[in-house]
Write an enzyme that holds these catalytic residues in place. Structure first.
Site: not given
Ligand code: NAD
Length: 260
Positions: A142, A155
């Protein structure tokens, strides 16, 4: 381009993993799907790949928080297709809260699914790839593998860890015919980010579309969502011969997010 090869794609019952499955299947690659969801819908997806692209597609429901089930997933894939040529680690979840509010259970689940599962799939898949002298490991990291945002401690930690794991795999497999790379998407309109759009709509008192635009305006200079098709094409490129020497990289596809 990929006729006769087979890919195991974790988290491919929806979103980015499914987009990559479709792109690889479109080039003749057999696919092992994995992920959660309604069994009837998953069967429709699996059949759709087989009939739409003339390939063999399987499904295994291994839970990415369970190392024993991950081992079984890899074993089954090798048993069904004879090899794993391409491993795409796309399974992931999100939870947003400040560090003070972050529950230990959510932290552990995100680290397990978004980071540790990729270690386990790779650990079990590498011997088959090394035997065949060719392999592609593609980790869906990401932008949060490269930069941080507030309220995403687990995350961001998991995705930075995944970029690190990608580099170690690249170094340990260099020269073996195997490459390891991370794709780092910016906002991509999938189920994973839908709760964040809904929360923003509620906070701002606007509709969902306006909340999506507001989200893009904050981080993604192109003001456009990345598409699963674009990510599928990048995965395909990484599987091509042109990418033989691309390994250990983290490739942003983020409309300029990380250029800021
Ligand atoms: P998604 O929710 O559509 O897909 C997530 C997939 O992971 C689904 O198939 C789901 O069933 C599976 N999954 C979740 N928990 C699992 C578990 N315990 N065991 C097995 N499978 C499990 O969302 P997505 O956006 O396609 O997410 C795919 C990957 O892309 C994730 O790793 C995510 O972090 C990453 N990503 C997404 C975005 C975005 O904006 N959507 C941006 C950057 C990175």
């Amino acid at each position: 381009m990929l006729k006769g090869k087979s890919a195991l794609i974790t988290g491919s019952t929806s979103g980015i993993g499914l987009g990559i499955a479709q792109a690889l299947a479109g080039q003749g690659c057999n696919i092992m799907l994995n992920g959660l969801g309604d069994p009837k819908k998953i069967e429709i997806t699996r059949l759709g790949l087989e009939t739409g692209f003339g390939i063999n597609a399987g499904y295994h429901g291994a839970d990415m928080t369970r190392p024993d089930e991950i081992a079984e997933l890899v074993k089954t894939t090798v048993a069904v297709f004879g090899s794993i040529d391409i491993l795409v680690n796309s399974a992931g979840i999100q939870h947003t809260a400040s560090i003070g509010e972050f529950s230990p259970e959510r932290w552990a689940a995100i680290i397990a699914i978004n980071l540790s599962s990729s270690f386990y799939t790779t650990h079990h898949a590498l011997p088959a790839m090394l035997r065949s002298g060719w392999g592609r490991i593609i980790n869906i990291a990401s932008v949060h593998g490269l930069v941080a945002s507030i309220n995403k401690a687990a995350y961001v930690s998991a995705k930075h860890g995944l970029v690190g794991l990608t580099k170690v795999i690249a170094l340990e497999t260099a020269g073996s015919g195997i490459t390891s790379n991370a794709i780092c998407p910016g906002w991509t309109r999938t189920e994973l980010i839908e709760p964040q759009i809904v929360a923003r709509a509620q906070a701002l008192g606007v509709d969902i579309e306006e909340a999506g635009r507001n989200m893009l305006a904050e981080k993604q200079p192109s003001q456009q969502f990345v598409t699963i098709e674009q990510l599928g094409q990048m995965a395909l490129f990484l599987c091509s011969r042109a990418a033989d020497q691309i390994t250990g990289t983290a490739i942003p596809i983020d409309g300029g997010w990380t250029a800021q």
